[in-house]
Write an enzyme that holds these catalytic residues in place. Structure first.
Site, mmCIF file in Angstrom:
data_model
loop_
_atom_site.group_PDB
_atom_site.id
_atom_site.type_symbol
_atom_site.label_atom_id
_atom_site.label_comp_id
_atom_site.label_asym_id
_atom_site.label_seq_id
_atom_site.Cartn_x
_atom_site.Cartn_y
_atom_site.Cartn_z
ATOM 1 N N VAL A 16 -69.392 -2.964 -41.703
ATOM 2 C CA VAL A 16 -67.944 -3.043 -41.913
ATOM 3 C C VAL A 16 -67.290 -3.953 -40.866
ATOM 4 O O VAL A 16 -66.510 -4.856 -41.204
ATOM 5 C CB VAL A 16 -67.307 -1.631 -41.870
ATOM 6 C CG1 VAL A 16 -65.799 -1.725 -42.086
ATOM 7 C CG2 VAL A 16 -67.945 -0.721 -42.916
ATOM 8 N N LYS A 108 -64.639 8.711 -41.551
ATOM 9 C CA LYS A 108 -64.255 9.956 -42.250
ATOM 10 C C LYS A 108 -64.735 11.190 -41.524
ATOM 11 O O LYS A 108 -64.073 12.231 -41.526
ATOM 12 C CB LYS A 108 -64.749 9.965 -43.696
ATOM 13 C CG LYS A 108 -66.207 9.621 -43.897
ATOM 14 C CD LYS A 108 -66.344 8.153 -44.098
ATOM 15 C CE LYS A 108 -67.763 7.671 -43.927
ATOM 16 N NZ LYS A 108 -68.142 6.638 -44.863
ATOM 17 N N ILE A 139 -60.914 1.270 -52.485
ATOM 18 C CA ILE A 139 -59.894 1.898 -53.350
ATOM 19 C C ILE A 139 -58.722 2.419 -52.500
ATOM 20 O O ILE A 139 -58.938 3.188 -51.573
ATOM 21 C CB ILE A 139 -60.490 3.105 -54.118
ATOM 22 C CG1 ILE A 139 -61.727 2.699 -54.912
ATOM 23 C CG2 ILE A 139 -59.453 3.746 -55.021
ATOM 24 C CD1 ILE A 139 -62.446 3.885 -55.560
ATOM 25 N N GLU A 193 -74.999 5.879 -44.654
ATOM 26 C CA GLU A 193 -74.624 6.153 -43.278
ATOM 27 C C GLU A 193 -75.837 5.924 -42.379
ATOM 28 O O GLU A 193 -76.984 5.873 -42.848
ATOM 29 C CB GLU A 193 -74.160 7.610 -43.133
ATOM 30 C CG GLU A 193 -72.902 7.923 -43.928
ATOM 31 C CD GLU A 193 -71.716 7.065 -43.519
ATOM 32 O OE1 GLU A 193 -71.361 7.030 -42.335
ATOM 33 O OE2 GLU A 193 -71.137 6.407 -44.407
ATOM 34 N N LYS A 208 -64.755 13.427 -46.978
ATOM 35 C CA LYS A 208 -63.778 12.704 -47.803
ATOM 36 C C LYS A 208 -62.925 13.683 -48.611
ATOM 37 O O LYS A 208 -61.723 13.464 -48.792
ATOM 38 C CB LYS A 208 -64.499 11.711 -48.704
ATOM 39 C CG LYS A 208 -65.111 10.552 -47.901
ATOM 40 C CD LYS A 208 -66.098 9.758 -48.722
ATOM 41 C CE LYS A 208 -66.643 8.571 -47.939
ATOM 42 N NZ LYS A 208 -67.789 7.928 -48.600
HETATM 43 P P1 NDP Z 1 -73.179 0.175 -38.858
HETATM 44 O O1 NDP Z 1 -74.216 1.104 -38.364
HETATM 45 O O2 NDP Z 1 -73.573 -0.933 -39.766
HETATM 46 O O3 NDP Z 1 -72.443 -0.525 -37.600
HETATM 47 C C1 NDP Z 1 -72.044 0.190 -36.478
HETATM 48 C C2 NDP Z 1 -71.578 -0.810 -35.420
HETATM 49 O O4 NDP Z 1 -71.051 -0.075 -34.333
HETATM 50 C C3 NDP Z 1 -72.684 -1.694 -34.870
HETATM 51 O O5 NDP Z 1 -72.192 -2.991 -34.650
HETATM 52 C C4 NDP Z 1 -73.021 -1.045 -33.514
HETATM 53 O O6 NDP Z 1 -73.449 -1.952 -32.537
HETATM 54 C C5 NDP Z 1 -71.665 -0.513 -33.123
HETATM 55 N N1 NDP Z 1 -71.727 0.633 -32.233
HETATM 56 C C6 NDP Z 1 -72.307 1.832 -32.449
HETATM 57 N N2 NDP Z 1 -72.115 2.637 -31.393
HETATM 58 C C7 NDP Z 1 -71.388 1.923 -30.496
HETATM 59 C C8 NDP Z 1 -70.869 2.199 -29.212
HETATM 60 N N3 NDP Z 1 -71.051 3.372 -28.627
HETATM 61 N N4 NDP Z 1 -70.166 1.242 -28.581
HETATM 62 C C9 NDP Z 1 -69.970 0.019 -29.157
HETATM 63 N N5 NDP Z 1 -70.439 -0.300 -30.381
HETATM 64 C C10 NDP Z 1 -71.139 0.647 -31.036
HETATM 65 O O7 NDP Z 1 -72.036 1.066 -39.491
HETATM 66 P P2 NDP Z 1 -71.073 0.698 -40.708
HETATM 67 O O8 NDP Z 1 -70.410 -0.587 -40.433
HETATM 68 O O9 NDP Z 1 -71.794 0.888 -41.988
HETATM 69 O O10 NDP Z 1 -70.010 1.915 -40.637
HETATM 70 C C11 NDP Z 1 -69.015 1.908 -39.644
HETATM 71 C C12 NDP Z 1 -67.997 2.994 -39.979
HETATM 72 O O11 NDP Z 1 -67.424 2.713 -41.241
HETATM 73 C C13 NDP Z 1 -68.551 4.407 -40.067
HETATM 74 O O12 NDP Z 1 -67.578 5.316 -39.649
HETATM 75 C C14 NDP Z 1 -68.796 4.580 -41.556
HETATM 76 O O13 NDP Z 1 -68.787 5.925 -41.952
HETATM 77 C C15 NDP Z 1 -67.587 3.846 -42.092
HETATM 78 N N6 NDP Z 1 -67.717 3.375 -43.449
HETATM 79 C C16 NDP Z 1 -68.795 2.632 -43.805
HETATM 80 C C17 NDP Z 1 -68.912 2.167 -45.089
HETATM 81 C C18 NDP Z 1 -70.080 1.379 -45.534
HETATM 82 O O14 NDP Z 1 -70.188 1.112 -46.730
HETATM 83 N N7 NDP Z 1 -70.984 0.977 -44.647
HETATM 84 C C19 NDP Z 1 -67.865 2.440 -46.083
HETATM 85 C C20 NDP Z 1 -66.746 3.219 -45.595
HETATM 86 C C21 NDP Z 1 -66.698 3.657 -44.318
HETATM 87 P P3 NDP Z 1 -74.836 -2.757 -32.688
HETATM 88 O O15 NDP Z 1 -74.602 -3.714 -33.816
HETATM 89 O O16 NDP Z 1 -75.013 -3.440 -31.371
HETATM 90 O O17 NDP Z 1 -75.878 -1.733 -33.000
HETATM 91 N N1 HSE Z 2 -72.172 6.087 -46.834
HETATM 92 C C1 HSE Z 2 -70.955 6.017 -47.530
HETATM 93 C C2 HSE Z 2 -71.222 5.980 -49.032
HETATM 94 C C3 HSE Z 2 -70.186 4.790 -47.130
HETATM 95 O O1 HSE Z 2 -72.381 5.799 -49.421
HETATM 96 O O2 HSE Z 2 -70.285 6.150 -49.783
HETATM 97 C C4 HSE Z 2 -68.807 4.754 -47.717
HETATM 98 O O3 HSE Z 2 -67.997 5.707 -47.120
#
Ligand code: NDP
Ligand code: HSE
Length: 433
Positions: A16, A108, A139, A193, A208
């Site tokens: 994201v 969430k 959405i 996740e 959610k």
């Molecule tokens: P990812 O695991 O892909 O990315 C997490 C990012 O956070 C990475 O860049 C990681 O760093 C960084 N990170 C983790 N811990 C730390 C920390 N302590 N300090 C600094 N940076 C940190 O997660 P997503 O992008 O998939 O998800 C992010 C959020 O969005 C979550 O809350 C998820 O539930 C929510 N979300 C995700 C969706 C999806 O489809 N993926 C949809 C809707 C919500 P590094 O890259 O160095 O490991």
């Molecule tokens: N892990 C979540 C899903 C990301 O599969 O819907 C979106 O919140």
């Protein structure tokens, strides 16, 4: 006069965060920053865990591993948290809000755990806390509940709110895929996740549902646990049974009124009739079906997971927070309805589909049927198929109290002639209200 510059910090550059930074850095999207005439956004830092990882979308000079300092910058206007999990995300968000910095998050799990408290902290310090991306990816369902439906009495919300599980169930339905490869594909596509048990065991959907319920009904976001069943018990035979009977199996999140002051919130697999709009939601798509007293049924459909779709919702929140900042206002927290109380899921009635593997011997069916009778669960239909010296029994009940069905399953499990209990799946709109 020069337009004010609003400073934005982003913690997390994964699925994201990476997509968001790309959108924020795209000059053509600056035109889309509706208030470009009154303010511009400047990305001032992107915090990650591992600074050595290649991230072509993030300018190198903006990368830091010191998320705490980024969140605590006094000159920061908006902090975006997209790392996930409760800690350290909560500490960073509290640090920013207590300085009056507005926060946008997709988290969430954290919002379900502490949303009410964090919203109060934001309000106290004149900041915004927005989390549209936390439910339904792209959405705009939270804004719809909060604004467009603010005057409506919502009776029930049913949602397919987890993309990973919908992706897996869709593959099992349309391609007869096995569970494990479908999950691996969802992970590779960035839907799952960090710990995919949050998806398949229903924790993500439960968070959610709590967020939806808070805006639809005014329930508190304070870490309550709600009834949750995941999809790990759903087997190919159940998917096939559903297909033959004119249903499709979906993981549903449900929040509904029961009487004047009761609210039932739960997550479970459900057999959805093929003619219901939710049955046509495939792959990682999400949908939220809202039943309003005067509006009638409404449904929102769209990509519920994945970097870019989710980042569009985050960006929308960033722009909203930016507009508020420029106009010197902030949103007030949603109101809590103190008269509401949680209804025990055991007291909710539904039609159920149950399957069990039993020994194929005389008297077994009578013994099984007797257990249903002992708990007052009436059988609507039964199907038997033979597997070697075993038989698989599939039952559809009449409307029954959930607690009575679970008690039936419990007793069935202790019968010597029952080898294993398979699925226990509610049939929606089979008279379950
Ligand atoms: P990812 O695991 O892909 O990315 C997490 C990012 O956070 C990475 O860049 C990681 O760093 C960084 N990170 C983790 N811990 C730390 C920390 N302590 N300090 C600094 N940076 C940190 O997660 P997503 O992008 O998939 O998800 C992010 C959020 O969005 C979550 O809350 C998820 O539930 C929510 N979300 C995700 C969706 C999806 O489809 N993926 C949809 C809707 C919500 P590094 O890259 O160095 O490991
Ligand atoms: N892990 C979540 C899903 C990301 O599969 O819907 C979106 O919140």
């Amino acid at each position: 006069m020069d337009a004010p510059v609003l400073r934005v910090g982003v913690i997390g550059a994964g699925n994201v965060g990476g997509a968001l930074v790309e959108l924020l850095s795209d000059p053509s999207r600056h035109v889309a920053l509706v208030d470009a005439a009154t303010a511009t956004l400047e990305l001032v830092g992107v915090a990650v865990r591992d600074a050595s990882r290649a991230r072509p979308e993030v300018p190198t000079h903006l990368i830091t591993t010191d998320a705490a300092s980024l969140a605590a910058r006094d000159d920061l206007d908006i902090l975006v948290e997209v790392i996930g999990g409760i800690e350290p995300a909560r500490t960073y968000i509290e640090s920013a809000l207590s300085r009056g910095t507005s926060v946008v998050t997709a988290n969430k799990a954290l919002m379900a755990e502490a949303g009410t408290q964090l919203a109060a902290l934001a309000h106290e310090h004149g900041a915004d806390l927005f989390y549209e991306a936390a439910v339904g990816g792209a959405i705009p369902i939270l804004r719809a509940l909060r604004s467009s439906l603010a005057g409506e009495r919502i009776e029930r919300v049913m949602g397919i709110v987890n993309g990973t599980t919908n992706f897996i169930l869709s593959k099992m339905t349309s391609e007869a895929s096995d569970y494990a490869p479908a999950l691996a594909e969802a992970q590779a596509l960035g839907y799952a996740e960090a710990d995919p048990s949050a998806d398949v065991e229903g924790f993500d959907a439960a968070a959610k549902v709590q967020i939806i319920s808070s805006l639809a009904f005014g329930t508190r976001l304070a870490g309550e646990s709600i009834t949750r069943e995941g999809i790990t018990g759903v087997r190919a035979v159940d998917v096939e049974f559903a297909r033959r009977a004119g249903f499709v199996i979906k993981l549903l999140g449900v929040a509904e009124r029961v009487g004047e002051t009761g609210i039932s919130r739960r997550v479970h697999p459900a057999m959805v009739p093929l003619e219901h709009p939710l049955a046509a939601v495939h792959g990682a798509m999400n949908a939220v079906f809202v039943e309003g007293a005067k509006s009638g049924p409404l449904m929102w459909l769209g990509p519920g997971a994945g970097g870019y779709p989710t980042a569009t919702a985050v960006l929308g929140d960033v722009l909203d927070a930016a507009r508020n900042r420029v106009s010197g206002r902030h949103d007030v927290p949603f109101s809590i309805d103190e008269t509401l109380h949680a209804i025990d899921t055991n007291d909710i009635a539904s039609v159920f589909y149950l399957s069990l593997d039993v020994l194929d011997q005389p008297g077994v069916l009578a013994a099984v049927a007797g257990v249903f009778g002992d708990h007052g669960v009436s059988i609507q239909s039964m199907e038997q198929s033979g597997v070697a010296d075993e038989a698989r029994l599939s039952f559809v009940t009449h409307v029954a109290r959930t607690g009575d069905v679970f008690a039936t399953l419990n007793d069935l499990a202790s019968l010597a002639s029952v080898d294993s209990i398979g699925a226990c799946i509610r049939v929606i709109d089979g008279g379950d209200r």
